[in-house]
Enzyme design. Structure first.
Site, PDB file in Angstrom:
ATOM      1  N   LEU A  37       0.842  -1.192   0.000  1.00 27.81           N
ATOM      2  CA  LEU A  37       0.000   0.000   0.000  1.00 27.81           C
ATOM      3  C   LEU A  37       0.877   1.241   0.000  1.00 27.81           C
ATOM      4  CD1 LEU A  37      -2.952  -0.548   2.545  1.00 27.81           C
ATOM      5  CD2 LEU A  37      -3.140  -0.073   0.097  1.00 27.81           C
ATOM      6  N   ASP A  38       0.494   2.256  -0.781  1.00 27.29           N
ATOM      7  CA  ASP A  38       1.212   3.524  -0.779  1.00 27.29           C
ATOM      8  C   ASP A  38       1.138   4.162   0.602  1.00 27.29           C
ATOM      9  OD1 ASP A  38       1.818   3.314  -3.485  1.00 27.29           O
ATOM     10  OD2 ASP A  38       0.008   4.390  -4.098  1.00 27.29           O
ATOM     11  N   PRO A  39       2.129   4.978   0.977  1.00 30.92           N
ATOM     12  CA  PRO A  39       2.087   5.647   2.294  1.00 30.92           C
ATOM     13  C   PRO A  39       0.800   6.432   2.536  1.00 30.92           C
ATOM     14  CG  PRO A  39       4.256   5.884   1.316  1.00 30.92           C
ATOM     15  CD  PRO A  39       3.398   5.241   0.268  1.00 30.92           C
ATOM     16  N   ALA A  41      -2.140   5.769   1.505  1.00 31.24           N
ATOM     17  CA  ALA A  41      -3.315   4.893   1.587  1.00 31.24           C
ATOM     18  C   ALA A  41      -3.408   4.275   2.973  1.00 31.24           C
ATOM     19  CB  ALA A  41      -3.237   3.799   0.532  1.00 31.24           C
ATOM     20  N   ARG A 174      -4.758   4.802  -8.427  1.00 34.34           N
ATOM     21  CA  ARG A 174      -4.248   6.113  -8.868  1.00 34.34           C
ATOM     22  C   ARG A 174      -4.345   6.254 -10.386  1.00 34.34           C
ATOM     23  NH1 ARG A 174       1.530   6.789  -7.513  1.00 34.34           N
ATOM     24  NH2 ARG A 174       1.624   4.576  -6.954  1.00 34.34           N
TER      25      ARG A 174
END
Length: 295
Positions: A37-39, A41, A174
């Site tokens: 997971l992206d930071p 998110a 995204r």
């Protein structure tokens, strides 16, 4: 300790940060995660503990998200963490137009991942190349989106739409936000993202890092059993002698009623590992893919 932790990842943390914190809290060396997971998110981040790290490759790939897409804005990272490329109010945009455009993303689609992503091109991470200012052609990938549902719509200077998305592994939300803005000719970027389901885990049953610390101090933390997220796989039960031979690496003849990758148990419902059915000399045989608990 072995099993799984259904972690609710906090905003601003990388998946690696979460693994490191879990490792420290549990005093455990072998810790891994599924589905980065992206930071920016939040939400479900499956964490494998101990020998369960060997099971990560067998988890289901389906995921689900709740996302907020902001229209009228384009950024370098396709979310609000990047630099703004263009910003233009999009008043007058209708919800019907947005819903119609969103349906173009349902099914198997060709998607170009964000340039700031962990995908490797020529052995290097895209985000590393992007930070160096290198111009790299990002290859498109086939991903699958099962469903997109509009949850809310805010027709403001920069319109925002909240959506629920169910999709397969490798799908970038995204990129959907970016491409939706392209279709609508407004520009689009991801404003917020929460993963509600991932690899057999659900947000409603997740623990925050604070929850984990509280349970550890109280002595009440119990990891999920190793086969908990593997229920999508068919299973087979082996009698005692066969189970012992299988755990020692031997092939076991079986009745050809199943195919592919299986969960393997003994007669006492003890999870032994992952097996694979193959046909040898016109006979179905179960071979060990991964022995989790030798007898």
């Amino acid at each position: 300790m072995q099993g799984f932790l259904n972690l609710n990842k906090p905003f601003g943390w990388t998946s690696h940060d979460c693994v490191a914190k879990t490792r420290k809290l549990l005093h455990l060396k072998r810790v891994g995660h599924a589905g980065t997971l992206d930071p920016a998110a939040t939400g479900v981040l499956p964490i494998a503990l101990g020998k369960a790290t060997r099971l990560l490759q067998y988890l289901p790939g389906e995921k689900a998200y709740k996302a907020t897409i902001r229209l009228g804005v384009r950024t370098t990272t396709d979310d609000l963490q990047g630099e703004i490329i263009t910003s233009k109010p999009c008043t007058g945009l209708s919800l019907n137009a947005v819903k119609s455009a969103l349906q173009q993303f349902v099914g198997k689609i060709e998607q170009i991942p964000p340039i700031y992503s962990a995908i490797q091109v020529q052995g290097k991470r895209l985000y590393d190349l992007a930070r160096k200012g290198e111009d790299v052609e990002v290859p498109a990938r086939t991903v699958e989106v099962f469903k997109i549902e509009v949850l809310d719509w805010r027709e403001e200077e920069f319109a925002e739409v909240d959506v629920a998305i169910a999709c397969g592994a490798g799908t970038y939300i995204r990129a959907i936000a970016r491409d939706l803005g392209t279709i609508l000719q407004t520009g689009g970027t991801l404003a917020a993202l929460t993963r509600t389901q991932s690899s057999g885990f659900d947000l409603t049953n997740s623990l925050t890092l604070t929850d984990l610390e509280t349970h550890l101090k109280a002595g009440t933390f119990q990891p999920l059993v190793p086969d908990a997220p593997l229920q999508h796989l068919p299973f087979i039960k082996l009698p005692v002698t066969s189970a012992q031979k299988w755990c020692q690496g031997q092939r076991i003849p079986v009745t050809p009623s199943l195919t592919g990758i299986l969960r393997v148990y003994n007669e006492e419902q003890r999870f032994l590992g992952i097996g694979k059915l193959i046909n040898l000399d016109n006979q179905e045989q179960l071979i060990p893919e991964m022995v989790f608990e030798p007898i």
